[in-house]
Design an enzyme around this catalytic site. Structure first.
Site, mmCIF file in Angstrom:
data_model
loop_
_atom_site.group_PDB
_atom_site.id
_atom_site.type_symbol
_atom_site.label_atom_id
_atom_site.label_comp_id
_atom_site.label_asym_id
_atom_site.label_seq_id
_atom_site.Cartn_x
_atom_site.Cartn_y
_atom_site.Cartn_z
ATOM 1 N N GLU C 206 0.829 -1.206 0.000
ATOM 2 C CA GLU C 206 0.000 0.000 0.000
ATOM 3 C C GLU C 206 0.862 1.255 0.000
ATOM 4 O O GLU C 206 0.349 2.366 -0.137
ATOM 5 C CB GLU C 206 -0.931 -0.030 1.223
ATOM 6 C CG GLU C 206 -2.009 1.014 1.251
ATOM 7 C CD GLU C 206 -2.958 0.960 0.066
ATOM 8 O OE1 GLU C 206 -3.253 -0.161 -0.394
ATOM 9 O OE2 GLU C 206 -3.402 2.024 -0.398
ATOM 10 N N GLU C 222 3.874 2.124 4.489
ATOM 11 C CA GLU C 222 2.659 1.539 3.931
ATOM 12 C C GLU C 222 1.704 2.631 3.493
ATOM 13 O O GLU C 222 0.531 2.369 3.221
ATOM 14 C CB GLU C 222 1.984 0.652 4.989
ATOM 15 C CG GLU C 222 2.921 -0.377 5.617
ATOM 16 C CD GLU C 222 2.168 -1.478 6.326
ATOM 17 O OE1 GLU C 222 2.435 -1.708 7.519
ATOM 18 O OE2 GLU C 222 1.315 -2.107 5.669
ATOM 19 N N ARG C 224 1.506 6.834 1.428
ATOM 20 C CA ARG C 224 1.927 7.465 0.184
ATOM 21 C C ARG C 224 2.785 8.705 0.434
ATOM 22 O O ARG C 224 2.380 9.622 1.143
ATOM 23 C CB ARG C 224 0.693 7.829 -0.657
ATOM 24 C CG ARG C 224 -0.193 6.621 -0.947
ATOM 25 C CD ARG C 224 -1.412 6.988 -1.772
ATOM 26 N NE ARG C 224 -2.238 7.993 -1.130
ATOM 27 C CZ ARG C 224 -3.198 7.727 -0.265
ATOM 28 N NH1 ARG C 224 -3.453 6.488 0.100
ATOM 29 N NH2 ARG C 224 -3.900 8.722 0.258
ATOM 30 N N GLY C 239 -0.706 1.883 6.936
ATOM 31 C CA GLY C 239 -1.389 1.536 5.703
ATOM 32 C C GLY C 239 -2.364 2.590 5.222
ATOM 33 O O GLY C 239 -3.259 2.983 5.948
ATOM 34 N N ARG C 319 -8.196 12.751 17.192
ATOM 35 C CA ARG C 319 -9.503 13.388 17.198
ATOM 36 C C ARG C 319 -10.225 12.846 18.434
ATOM 37 O O ARG C 319 -10.450 11.641 18.538
ATOM 38 C CB ARG C 319 -10.318 13.062 15.931
ATOM 39 C CG ARG C 319 -11.594 13.910 15.874
ATOM 40 C CD ARG C 319 -12.469 13.552 14.686
ATOM 41 N NE ARG C 319 -11.867 13.874 13.396
ATOM 42 C CZ ARG C 319 -11.936 15.060 12.786
ATOM 43 N NH1 ARG C 319 -12.582 16.063 13.366
ATOM 44 N NH2 ARG C 319 -11.367 15.240 11.614
ATOM 45 N N ASN C 320 -10.511 13.746 19.361
ATOM 46 C CA ASN C 320 -11.181 13.355 20.595
ATOM 47 C C ASN C 320 -12.440 12.568 20.250
ATOM 48 O O ASN C 320 -13.328 13.067 19.542
ATOM 49 C CB ASN C 320 -11.518 14.609 21.409
ATOM 50 C CG ASN C 320 -12.063 14.271 22.778
ATOM 51 O OD1 ASN C 320 -13.109 13.629 22.898
ATOM 52 N ND2 ASN C 320 -11.340 14.675 23.811
ATOM 53 N N SER C 321 -12.504 11.312 20.708
ATOM 54 C CA SER C 321 -13.580 10.436 20.249
ATOM 55 C C SER C 321 -14.898 10.692 20.955
ATOM 56 O O SER C 321 -15.889 10.021 20.686
ATOM 57 C CB SER C 321 -13.173 8.969 20.404
ATOM 58 O OG SER C 321 -12.596 8.714 21.661
#
Lengths: 345, 345, 345
Positions: C206, C222, C224, C239, C319-321
């Protein structure tokens, strides 16, 4: 036979051990074929009307070549001549009408019409395509029936040959059949035969285009265009982004992307986008996402399901990085294409 | 030698300039091998017990072929006969017991057992596999030792041949060794030898399967299955989705995905999923994500780390598109497989 | 000619029907070339100074080989000798100075300097590169001009040969030109010639590396790496993750990633990262993302655009879930490289 035929293809293909067609290559398929060419096929190859896949002998092909040349169809005459003298299994497929594909040669002709840009996505009947197409091993020694592959692999090894299997699938790579003008495809494994790529399209390594889908062009495509999805002129798809398809449980409605849109890297859309829309990198807008629509003054207009915005233009979607809410704003910022890049697509 | 042997492979491979093994192809490996076959190997190829990689001469292979045929092992006899008369370097690898792989032939036999579906993931000892496997250039002229590649590339050029290097890695593509029945692999570069793919599995272009990982099948796999991860029957992985592995800093615990799950496009999971779970497109649920569990009346039940939900069934994970909170709901909506698609896997 | 020449390459390439260069392979390009070698080129191949692509005859190459051998340049002498006796179109490209590439041989030499690790990204002038490089079909029969491809495809079919088109692009795969020491590339389609990969780098399936970009190594890649982006030692890209480039509307400023960073699966960055930064799986930090900076006590320090944090070290982005807010914390957790994996890169 005065009405034009829907399509014709002079081709050569590969059969499995039982004589079953695995695939067919048509160097120059034709759409809306005039009566003279159809008459030549009747005279020399036994064409008796309707949709059919003819299996002409070398002599019939030679006679056809002469007749086509005399009728001014130089390119097709040359193809018939080469097929007459060559290896492989020649086949001439005639589609008098656009009907659901009934055989491998018919299915391959329809996929060629798409990739040669003679038919756009959604212009042909493709019902039952998956049932007609066999699963084939695509190798460095051509198409091989999957059941024959183990014996072929051992035979290559003991003979000191290298047999590479590129894929095992119902669809081959488009580039092994045709590369339309004005297109770049960085990794040809990722564009299926049946894709429609318009001039100025670049499919980068992370890009992907399924059959019966494509791009008007120009466009820099680094994301995935699912079956049935079409992307308008001047739109760019960022690396890893997704256009949700209907084949695998994700979406019910077919979507499209309009002109001059920008879908950010690792973003995604489950709704149609009109023109000049932007989706922020990393944001996946699904049909059911609740979206807060905000006007140019920054005030909340409404909160709707994204599907209610489907097809709209000038929309910018982002996830508010402080509140976590998906928002849709008016997309005033022009999408500035990288002109140097597109000039050399 | 009355106890069955763990596994045997009659094969042919490639060596580097120093005689070191680069890779081995076993057309038909066997698991739980009966004593008669082991005895034939002792008699004709000098097998003296334990785990070993024998390098039989052509004469030994011919004698072995005769003996195997007489003992009713027709398929193995045929292989031995072909190896006797063929090119390449023959090797017969015997694993009396399942131990950590001690050589390239042993490592390759174990990877073949996985890909031939004779051993499932996690059934074999693979300790030290990376140390045993050499890094190899996989080319259109077969396996080439990386140190020899520059000379081979120049030699091909001056000879007017085209030498294509598909990859440089410790693992080759599974499809160049075996394609198990009932499977489609759109881009064979993305399935490593050592993957276990069950019947009805389709690995699309964006899908990926590492060694010692796989799918029960049927399933439409367009996402990445990391080493060690297994996906149950009827589960679909959307385009670009991720199952977090343990090899590269991401996760500590090995995860699995159960039956009839749907992981959305560009989504991801760092926890195990039981059956009938859904992860919304674009949402990555990590082990440490704080998840708000909501009951069917819409009330908050609790807020827990996702790892506390690991392995649960009937869970639907989404990121609330107005509050930004990751939520877990009971997954009442059935996952409707696209039956037409799976019927033709 | 006493000043060292910037670079020299003895090579062999492919031309199209009009004699135009499609590509050039240089087995062993040189940087900072001493005067003796330059003098030999003047004497035997007509080199008259400046930047030029010479097209020596077989006799000239043979004489050059002798002269280079006498001057102690054994490796280059051997190459000249092989080119003298071989097929293909020999070319010797001399870059007295580092200027914008003015021809295909010059452009290819510059890309080789990158991939042979003789020049790092951003050390050379590459202005106008896209305009100089032709779009080429990369096939199992070598480089073919796109306009000639249809005739070649039909010719292969009638001759019973299999012609595979791997890609259609301005850049070929690096691995078909050079594989630098200490590197693994699982899918060679995804690393372009012009990538700079340092020892200990593994590019997984990937992963992707564009030209004029790369990795110091070691690193498990994995994701870009866009054109112009460089990743420091010990950093891992999960990935599907993304480093935003500048070529396609995404970003204005070029970014870099420092040492010992971890970008999670399906994550992304539009800002530079210093050392020891982490981005949580699934989170895309764009330059304009509003980020809540939190101190070690958990208190909010400030809210800034992510671009204001660009280049910082020891940052952990998540990111605060529960609140959906993008947060930046101090990254105390060491990034523990999987030592077993990196030891066998």
């Amino acid at each position: 036979m005065t009405a034009p035929l829907f399509a014709i293809g002079l081709g050569t293909g590969t059969r499995g051990a039982r004589g079953n067609w695995l695939e067919v290559f048509y160097p120059a398929p034709l759409r809306n074929v005039d009566a003279a060419l159809a008459a030549a096929l009747a005279t020399h190859c036994g064409y008796a009307g309707g949709n059919a896949a003819l299996e002409p002998s070398a002599q019939q092909l030679a006679a056809l070549a002469t007749a086509l040349g005399a009728a001014g169809h130089e390119a097709q005459a040359a193809i018939a001549g080469q097929l007459a003298g060559g290896r492989g299994a020649p086949v001439i497929t005639v589609l008098a009408t656009d009907a659901a594909p009934a055989s491998v040669p018919e299915a391959y002709l329809k996929l060629h019409l798409l990739s040669h840009r003679l038919c756009r996505p959604h212009e042909q009947k493709l019902d039952g395509l998956f049932a007609v197409l066999p699963n084939v091993a695509w190798t460095s020694e051509g198409a091989i029936e999957v059941a024959e592959l183990p014996a072929r692999q051992l035979a290559a090894r003991v003979a000191g040959r290298t047999l590479t299997v590129h894929g095992v699938d119902k669809f081959p790579r488009m580039s092994d059949y045709v590369v339309p003008a004005g297109v770049r495809i960085a990794d040809a494994a990722r564009v299926r035969l049946g894709a429609w790529l318009g001039e100025g399209t670049t499919i980068m390594h992370e890009g992907f285009v399924n059959f019966n889908a494509g791009t008007e062009g120009p466009g820099m495509i680094e994301g995935r265009i699912s079956a049935g999805v079409f992307v308008g002129a001047g739109s760019d798809l960022g690396g890893g982004c997704s256009t949700m398809g209907t084949l695998s449980g994700g979406n019910k409605a077919l979507i499209a992307v309009g002109r001059e849109c920008l879908i950010g890297a690792n973003a995604g859309t489950g709704i149609s986008l009109g023109d000049r829309c932007t989706i922020e990198a990393g944001l996946y807008v699904t049909a059911g996402s609740r979206v807060t629509v905000i006007d140019e003054a920054g005030a909340v207009v409404k909160v709707v399901a994204a599907r209610d915005l489907s097809g709209g233009s000038d929309m910018l979607f982002r996830r508010n990085s402080q509140s976590g809410a998906i928002e849709c704003l008016s997309n005033r910022a022009a999408i500035a294409l990288n002109e140097a890049l597109h000039a050399h697509n």
